[in-house]
Design a protein around this motif. Structure first.
Motif, PDB file in Angstrom:
ATOM      1  N   THR A   1      88.622  32.841  63.388  1.00  0.00           N
ATOM      2  CA  THR A   1      88.935  34.068  64.177  1.00  0.00           C
ATOM      3  C   THR A   1      89.234  35.296  63.065  1.00  0.00           C
ATOM      4  O   THR A   1      89.911  35.067  62.032  1.00  0.00           O
ATOM      5  CB  THR A   1      90.237  33.899  65.037  1.00  0.00           C
ATOM      6  OG1 THR A   1      91.383  33.485  64.221  1.00  0.00           O
ATOM      7  CG2 THR A   1      89.645  32.844  65.907  1.00  0.00           C
ATOM      8  N   PHE A   2      88.865  36.398  63.645  1.00  0.00           N
ATOM      9  CA  PHE A   2      89.000  37.811  62.753  1.00  0.00           C
ATOM     10  C   PHE A   2      89.776  38.848  63.535  1.00  0.00           C
ATOM     11  O   PHE A   2      89.708  38.861  64.667  1.00  0.00           O
ATOM     12  CB  PHE A   2      87.682  38.477  62.418  1.00  0.00           C
ATOM     13  CG  PHE A   2      86.849  37.599  61.562  1.00  0.00           C
ATOM     14  CD1 PHE A   2      86.875  37.903  60.142  1.00  0.00           C
ATOM     15  CD2 PHE A   2      86.319  36.445  62.097  1.00  0.00           C
ATOM     16  CE1 PHE A   2      86.181  36.889  59.420  1.00  0.00           C
ATOM     17  CE2 PHE A   2      85.577  35.616  61.005  1.00  0.00           C
ATOM     18  CZ  PHE A   2      85.428  35.948  59.715  1.00  0.00           C
ATOM     19  N   ASN A   3      90.847  39.443  62.868  1.00  0.00           N
ATOM     20  CA  ASN A   3      91.406  40.789  63.275  1.00  0.00           C
ATOM     21  C   ASN A   3      90.301  41.870  63.640  1.00  0.00           C
ATOM     22  O   ASN A   3      89.832  42.378  62.626  1.00  0.00           O
ATOM     23  CB  ASN A   3      92.498  41.378  62.351  1.00  0.00           C
ATOM     24  CG  ASN A   3      93.295  42.308  63.063  1.00  0.00           C
ATOM     25  OD1 ASN A   3      92.602  43.279  63.605  1.00  0.00           O
ATOM     26  ND2 ASN A   3      94.817  42.229  62.775  1.00  0.00           N
ATOM     27  N   PRO A   4      90.226  42.193  64.897  1.00  0.00           N
ATOM     28  CA  PRO A   4      89.037  43.304  65.057  1.00  0.00           C
ATOM     29  C   PRO A   4      89.372  44.664  64.377  1.00  0.00           C
ATOM     30  O   PRO A   4      88.485  45.670  64.313  1.00  0.00           O
ATOM     31  CB  PRO A   4      88.936  43.272  66.434  1.00  0.00           C
ATOM     32  CG  PRO A   4      90.376  43.116  67.010  1.00  0.00           C
ATOM     33  CD  PRO A   4      90.782  42.103  66.047  1.00  0.00           C
ATOM     34  N   ASN A   5      90.700  44.826  64.090  1.00  0.00           N
ATOM     35  CA  ASN A   5      91.166  46.120  63.285  1.00  0.00           C
ATOM     36  C   ASN A   5      90.940  46.217  62.038  1.00  0.00           C
ATOM     37  O   ASN A   5      90.725  47.316  61.207  1.00  0.00           O
ATOM     38  CB  ASN A   5      92.375  46.604  63.846  1.00  0.00           C
ATOM     39  CG  ASN A   5      92.559  46.991  65.384  1.00  0.00           C
ATOM     40  OD1 ASN A   5      91.922  47.600  65.872  1.00  0.00           O
ATOM     41  ND2 ASN A   5      93.317  46.062  65.932  1.00  0.00           N
ATOM     42  N   THR A   6      91.217  45.089  61.119  1.00  0.00           N
ATOM     43  CA  THR A   6      91.000  45.009  59.985  1.00  0.00           C
ATOM     44  C   THR A   6      89.959  44.029  59.339  1.00  0.00           C
ATOM     45  O   THR A   6      89.595  44.247  58.177  1.00  0.00           O
ATOM     46  CB  THR A   6      92.547  44.465  59.291  1.00  0.00           C
ATOM     47  OG1 THR A   6      92.814  43.064  59.694  1.00  0.00           O
ATOM     48  CG2 THR A   6      93.802  45.210  59.847  1.00  0.00           C
TER      49      THR A   6
END
Length: 375
Positions: free
Chosen positions: A110-115
């Motif tokens: 999973t990935f942070n959509p902002n960073t």
């Protein structure tokens, strides 16, 4: 005679389906809360703001990061954007931890959509939430479970219709309607309170139960829908599939290339999901949203791009009567209702739970204890 048949049909259909309905309702509520539940289990879905429209995702960069965060044996299979499969802004790359014959498991990063930083990774099949969702889809019985769930969905709709026929006043007046639809005497006996609860909740929830029953049936068995209703995006025409699978070139088409090709055709589209080329599927599949899709879950546009030939591209868009089928999954998942999604799903789920429990009590008293409930 007809009234007796309707009464007994409603009662026995309810008895047969009640345990299934309880399971469907409880797991359906859990499905609606899958993001928070997965975060409790894995820590991989914290609450974050959605990606800014001015900052499009670089899927290829996500894939490379996922490879580094897992192992050399990791096989990327696809990308899932925010609010696509799970109601969360968190983005995901999923794949197999190794080849299937080597015991590879579905692994999600999973990935942070902002960073664009990695949050965490986990094995999907090791989570309870995944098994709850699978139970909601198939009762953990595979294709047999899909058939059972489709039949239960249709029976739900039939029971709701029969219930409304039974409920409807023989001599309709506004006062009679108001008393039956709104009045609940909490000072009555427990038997009468149970009957009144079943009656009132059944009346107000009947339309939703019919809608969720039928959309659930067509979700489980989409081939039961008329062909003119099936979404165009759900399948690739046989001749186009053969061309994508057999035609080869000397080039390598990356996921970034495929996204660029898709955006050239649809400049304002957002990539909701992507499937990557693998030995058994030598092409990319992009699920696109243009912002006003009827199918809010998967988008109304699908683009297939060859993994080796940039000029071999096929596009399908939902339009006309095919939009009826495209709306099916979105309505059933509640995504068509926007911010009201969770309250509506919770209301329908709780209504099914109450109706199942009160209906079982009524059935027990009527057929086991032989106490006729007044109609």
């Amino acid at each position: 005679m007809l009234n007796k048949f309707i009464f007994h049909a409603h009662a026995w259909l309810g008895f047969i389906c009640s345990l299934f309905l309880l399971a469907v309702a409880i797991t359906g509520i859990a499905f609606a809360l899958s993001g928070p539940l997965l975060h409790i289990e894995t820590g991989a879905f914290p609450s974050e703001e959605a990606r800014s429209p001015d900052s499009p995702v670089n899927i290829e960069r996500h894939v490379e990061a996922a490879k580094k965060a897992t192992s050399a044996a990791f096989i990327p299979l696809g990308y899932i954007g925010g609010f696509a499969e799970i109601e969360t802004p968190i983005e995901m790359v999923y794949g197999l931890s190794s080849l299937p014959e080597q015991g590879g498991e579905v692994q999600i990063v999973t990935f942070n959509p902002n960073t664009d930083d990695i949050i965490d990774s986990f094995y999907l099949d090791r989570t309870i939430t995944h098994h709850i969702i699978d139970f909601h889809y198939t009762l953990l019985l595979g294709n047999i479970g899909l058939l059972v769930m489709a039949v239960v969905g249709i029976l739900m709709a039939i029971m709701a219709v029969l219930g409304i026929v039974m409920w409807w006043p023989r001599r309709f007046t506004f006062l009679v309607f108001k008393r039956k639809a709104l009045y609940l005497n909490l000072r009555a006996s427990l038997t009468q309170i149970n009957f009144n609860l079943h009656s009132v909740i059944g009346f107000w929830g009947a339309t939703a139960i019919i809608v969720w029953g039928l959309t659930g049936a067509f979700w489980s068995k989409p081939d039961w829908q008329p062909s003119w209703m099936l979404p165009n995006t759900d399948s690739l025409p046989a001749d186009k599939q053969a061309r994508l699978e057999t035609m080869t070139c000397e080039a390598t088409v990356t996921i970034s290339d495929a996204v660029a090709i898709a955006r050239e055709k649809f400049p304002n589209a957002v990539v909701l999901e992507a499937e990557f080329p693998v030995p058994w599927q030598p092409y990319h599949i992009l699920y696109l949203s243009n912002g006003n899709d009827v199918d809010t879950k998967d988008g109304d546009t699908r683009v297939w791009v060859s993994a080796s030939c940039k000029d071999i591209v096929h596009v399908e868009e939902n339009e006309g009567l095919h939009l009826v089928g495209a709306a099916n999954n979105s309505v059933h998942a509640g995504t068509s209702f926007g911010i009201m999604r969770l309250p509506i799903i919770l209301s329908v789920g709780l209504a099914l739970i109450f109706l199942s429990v009160t209906g079982l009590v009524l059935w027990w008293r009527r057929y086991i204890k032989s106490r006729v409930i007044p109609l």
